[in-house]
Design an enzyme around this catalytic site. Sequence first.
Site, PDB file in Angstrom:
ATOM      1  CD  GLU A  52     -17.617  46.094  15.438  1.00  0.00           C
ATOM      2  OE1 GLU A  52     -17.829  47.325  15.493  1.00  0.00           O
ATOM      3  OE2 GLU A  52     -17.678  45.345  16.428  1.00  0.00           O
ATOM      4  CE1 TYR A  95     -13.769  46.848  22.240  1.00  0.00           C
ATOM      5  CE2 TYR A  95     -11.651  47.952  22.067  1.00  0.00           C
ATOM      6  CZ  TYR A  95     -13.025  48.013  22.130  1.00  0.00           C
ATOM      7  OH  TYR A  95     -13.661  49.220  22.076  1.00  0.00           O
TER       8      TYR A  95
END
Length: 378
Positions: free
Chosen positions: A312, A305
């Site tokens: 990103e 995660y």
Amino acid sequence: AAAAAARPPVGPARDAKMPSGCGSLTPQVHWAQRHRELYLRVELSDAQDPEITIADNVLHFKAQGHGAKGDNVYEFQIEFLEPVKPQPVCRVTQRQLNITVKKQESHWWERLTKQEKRPLFLTPDFDRWLDESDAEMELKAKEEERINKINIENRIPKDPFRHLKRGYLFMYNLVQFLGFSWIFVNMTVRLFMLGKDSFFDTFHATSDMMYLCQMLAVMEIVNTLIGLVRTPLVPILLQVFGRNFVLFIVLGGVEEMQSKAVVFFVFYIWSLVEIFRYPFYMLSCIDIEWKVLTWIRYSIWIPLYPLGILAEAVTVIQAIPVFSKTGRFSLALPSPLSFTLPFSVVLQLYLVALFLGEFRIKSEPKNCFEGPVGSGPL
């Protein structure tokens, strides 16, 4: 000497019923009862190959183990006071054996054995001992608990569409699993065949399937809104809209971004998370739990995660100068403002929101442990 030879043996072996001439010893046995069951605890550690049978209402026990007389063969027989069922259940631990015998009729016995005199090797199990009144109270409490459970279940209205909903969720998770599996396998094969060169055309090789999977992911928001799944709405909004913003706007909006190496890491991390998450929810739809999959699903999210957030963020940082140069998606404001709002400003604001969103998810204990949200059944 003759008198000594005729003297009967002392200790537990004298009272135990044992086959003559076997030379075995008798272990210490503790017993307790309830209205429906008998409990025997045999003090024998490291027991090997225990033989426990009930024939003619007599329990026969024989095992090799370490007891009061060291490592030997120990055995005993108990003729029960009243009929019992001939299927004893035995649980062997490192220190003892626990035997459960069911009574033929549910009521309280005045003693365990048919013979009135208690064998010396047999003693009450004070850890489990209850007198008749206490046992009746325990039995009554269990019965009340069972009735309350039935009443609670009867109060809950049965959903006539329950199986239809589960079928839909099963198929949704199956389709998503197949889609992300295709992306993951495709990228892995290309990585082994092309090496680092596969980084730069990841988007062109897998974008169609990624577009499909991420468009379908919008259904997870719908599923939550209509109450089909029990998932917090805020985390799922952050995840779905965040990924789609990166995929459709940042990467899909400018062709120059599609050849960046960072695309490989974004897609690979997304697919690696989902090929474990969706099967987990898919199996939960049919009430199946695979412990290995459960462990992987809740463990692999911990490193992936933050890595996904980092990938990103790098994508957005690399996109800022590209969108500043091309002017793509810039907003020209009318007079009297009369200036253009560069899309790069939106990207900078998105970077802040990206890390604030991560903090928002981690601040909720449930989501912190469960990882990315999903589409499990109610």
